[in-house]
Design a protein around this motif. Structure first.
Motif, PDB file in Angstrom:
ATOM      1  N   PHE A 168       0.889  -1.191  -0.051  1.00  0.00           N
ATOM      2  CA  PHE A 168       0.063   0.048   0.045  1.00  0.00           C
ATOM      3  C   PHE A 168       0.965   1.259   0.111  1.00  0.00           C
ATOM      4  CE2 PHE A 168      -2.213   3.463   1.926  1.00  0.00           C
ATOM      5  CZ  PHE A 168      -3.322   3.446   1.518  1.00  0.00           C
ATOM      6  N   LEU A 169       1.711   1.314   1.027  1.00  0.00           N
ATOM      7  CA  LEU A 169       2.883   2.623   1.364  1.00  0.00           C
ATOM      8  C   LEU A 169       3.509   2.539  -0.086  1.00  0.00           C
ATOM      9  CD1 LEU A 169       4.050   2.793   4.867  1.00  0.00           C
ATOM     10  CD2 LEU A 169       2.694   4.551   3.624  1.00  0.00           C
ATOM     11  N   ALA A 170       4.092   1.505  -0.606  1.00  0.00           N
ATOM     12  CA  ALA A 170       5.022   1.764  -1.800  1.00  0.00           C
ATOM     13  C   ALA A 170       4.320   2.389  -2.901  1.00  0.00           C
ATOM     14  CB  ALA A 170       5.749   0.421  -2.023  1.00  0.00           C
ATOM     15  N   ASN A 171       3.118   1.539  -3.248  1.00  0.00           N
ATOM     16  CA  ASN A 171       2.592   2.175  -4.528  1.00  0.00           C
ATOM     17  C   ASN A 171       1.779   3.491  -4.257  1.00  0.00           C
ATOM     18  OD1 ASN A 171       2.505  -0.156  -6.607  1.00  0.00           O
ATOM     19  ND2 ASN A 171       2.302  -1.277  -4.620  1.00  0.00           N
ATOM     20  N   LEU A 172       1.569   3.828  -3.042  1.00  0.00           N
ATOM     21  CA  LEU A 172       1.069   5.287  -2.735  1.00  0.00           C
ATOM     22  C   LEU A 172       2.318   6.137  -3.027  1.00  0.00           C
ATOM     23  CD1 LEU A 172      -1.358   7.057  -1.946  1.00  0.00           C
ATOM     24  CD2 LEU A 172      -0.451   6.651   0.343  1.00  0.00           C
ATOM     25  N   LEU A 173       3.339   5.904  -2.619  1.00  0.00           N
ATOM     26  CA  LEU A 173       4.550   6.654  -2.592  1.00  0.00           C
ATOM     27  C   LEU A 173       4.723   6.874  -4.066  1.00  0.00           C
ATOM     28  CD1 LEU A 173       6.801   5.667   0.473  1.00  0.00           C
ATOM     29  CD2 LEU A 173       5.572   7.853  -0.053  1.00  0.00           C
ATOM     30  N   ARG A 174       4.984   5.457  -4.951  1.00  0.00           N
ATOM     31  CA  ARG A 174       5.070   5.796  -6.144  1.00  0.00           C
ATOM     32  C   ARG A 174       4.337   6.841  -7.356  1.00  0.00           C
ATOM     33  NH1 ARG A 174       5.829   1.274 -10.881  1.00  0.00           N
ATOM     34  NH2 ARG A 174       6.125   2.746 -12.558  1.00  0.00           N
ATOM     35  N   GLU A 175       3.098   6.558  -6.637  1.00  0.00           N
ATOM     36  CA  GLU A 175       1.839   7.782  -7.235  1.00  0.00           C
ATOM     37  C   GLU A 175       2.384   9.044  -6.856  1.00  0.00           C
ATOM     38  OE1 GLU A 175      -2.566   7.499  -7.967  1.00  0.00           O
ATOM     39  OE2 GLU A 175      -2.394   8.350  -5.952  1.00  0.00           O
ATOM     40  N   MET A 176       2.932   9.429  -5.584  1.00  0.00           N
ATOM     41  CA  MET A 176       2.963  10.832  -4.971  1.00  0.00           C
ATOM     42  C   MET A 176       4.496  11.108  -5.739  1.00  0.00           C
ATOM     43  SD  MET A 176       1.960  10.577  -1.274  1.00  0.00           S
ATOM     44  CE  MET A 176       0.185  10.554  -0.677  1.00  0.00           C
ATOM     45  N   LEU A 177       5.368  10.385  -5.925  1.00  0.00           N
ATOM     46  CA  LEU A 177       6.488  10.537  -6.318  1.00  0.00           C
ATOM     47  C   LEU A 177       6.395  10.881  -7.931  1.00  0.00           C
ATOM     48  CD1 LEU A 177       9.575  10.070  -6.206  1.00  0.00           C
ATOM     49  CD2 LEU A 177       9.495   7.979  -7.272  1.00  0.00           C
ATOM     50  N   SER A 178       5.464  10.391  -8.551  1.00  0.00           N
ATOM     51  CA  SER A 178       5.206  10.720  -9.963  1.00  0.00           C
ATOM     52  C   SER A 178       4.867  12.235 -10.202  1.00  0.00           C
ATOM     53  CB  SER A 178       3.926   9.824 -10.460  1.00  0.00           C
ATOM     54  OG  SER A 178       4.538   8.497 -10.390  1.00  0.00           O
TER      55      SER A 178
END
Lengths: 91, 200
Positions: B123-133
């Motif tokens: 959850f956190l990793a994929n949320l961070l990926r979206e935010m990083l994007s």
């Protein structure tokens, strides 16, 4: 799926009845909504129970799992797009 | 754009943590789908105003599949690298990166397959990926090329990150981003289940 359908409705409106003179205002409203959406994502994350503890214990691993696929995707797509997609623009 | 994204994100996290009551936070999160729908409608209008966008995208033919194939392959491959870097089991690691930014689904699937801790990381990793994007798309669009700006977004390029993409690239890239997002999103549930069965 809903988002795609709604976007298609927008495409139909844009292609037919939307006044081109309002394009700038459409862009401004998009910017406002983008900011609001990112803010909401932050609220959602910050209000998650135990967020700081979770971030402390799993945050580093999560960061690695976020950075690695994003960076590798960029590293793979950049040369491929330069070779196969940008070249097409020059043709 | 990156500064705006960072400011909004930081302000949102701070408000969620310290300022907003549960009810106020729920008001924002409960209305996020409505905001996204309105945003997508407006993005659709921008695409519709560009009269020859679809003709241009049609001229890509099979090359339209290049971006989703490359992004999916790179995301899966990154799982092998992450297993090495974090010491987590290979199957779990590859499945987390195969979420391609779809944090809600990746979190739920990994919780069921590998337990709550793996689910939380997914959850956190994929949320961070979206935010990083949100933060890196403007830089990539300005310094690399517009096609590459789709890469960090992964499966989210059909919805949330699309708004940033249209600000930093153009209508033609937006249509490619939607195609990419639809195909990557369709692949995520199959990839996670298949790769966990294969490597687990």
């Amino acid at each position: 799926m809903e988002t795609i359908l709604i976007m298609c409705a927008g495409v139909a409106v844009g292609a037919t009845v939307f006044p081109a003179g309002l394009k700038k205002w459409n862009g401004r409203l998009q910017l406002l909504l983008t900011g609001l959406l990112i803010f909401t994502m932050g609220v959602s994350l910050g209000s998650r129970p135990g967020f700081l503890e979770e971030l402390g214990s799993l945050g580093l691993d999560s960061l690695v799992f976020a950075l690695a696929p994003a960076l590798l995707s960029v590293a793979v797509v950049w040369p491929l797009s330069r070779r196969f997609l940008e070249k097409r623009e020059e043709e | 754009m990156a500064l705006l994204a960072l400011t909004c994100l930081g302000a949102g996290i701070a408000c969620g943590l310290w300022l907003f009551s549960g009810e106020t936070a729920r008001f924002f999160t409960g209305n996020s789908a409505g905001m996204l729908y309105l945003l997508m409608f407006l993005v659709g209008i921008s695409v519709g105003l560009g009269k020859d966008v679809f003709r241009k995208v049609g001229s890509y033919r099979l090359r339209v599949l290049l971006l989703p194939a490359a992004i999916t392959g790179a995301s899966v491959a990154a799982g092998f690298l992450c297993a090495f870097l974090t010491g987590r089991p290979l199957a779990e690691s590859v499945c987390i990166t195969s979420g391609m930014g779809w944090y809600s689904l990746a979190g739920i699937l990994l919780t069921g397959l590998a337990g709550p801790e793996a689910g939380a990381v997914a959850f956190l990793a994929n949320l961070l990926r979206e935010m990083l994007s949100f933060l890196v798309i403007p830089w990539i669009a300005a310094h690399l090329n517009h096609y590459t700006a789709i890469a960090p977004a992964g499966a989210t390029s059909e919805d949330t990150t699309l708004a940033v993409l249209i600000r930093c690239t153009g209508e033609e890239i937006v249509v490619l981003a939607v195609v990419n997002g639809v195909l990557c999103s369709a692949a995520v549930p199959f990839l996670i289940r298949f790769l966990y069965a294969l490597l687990g």
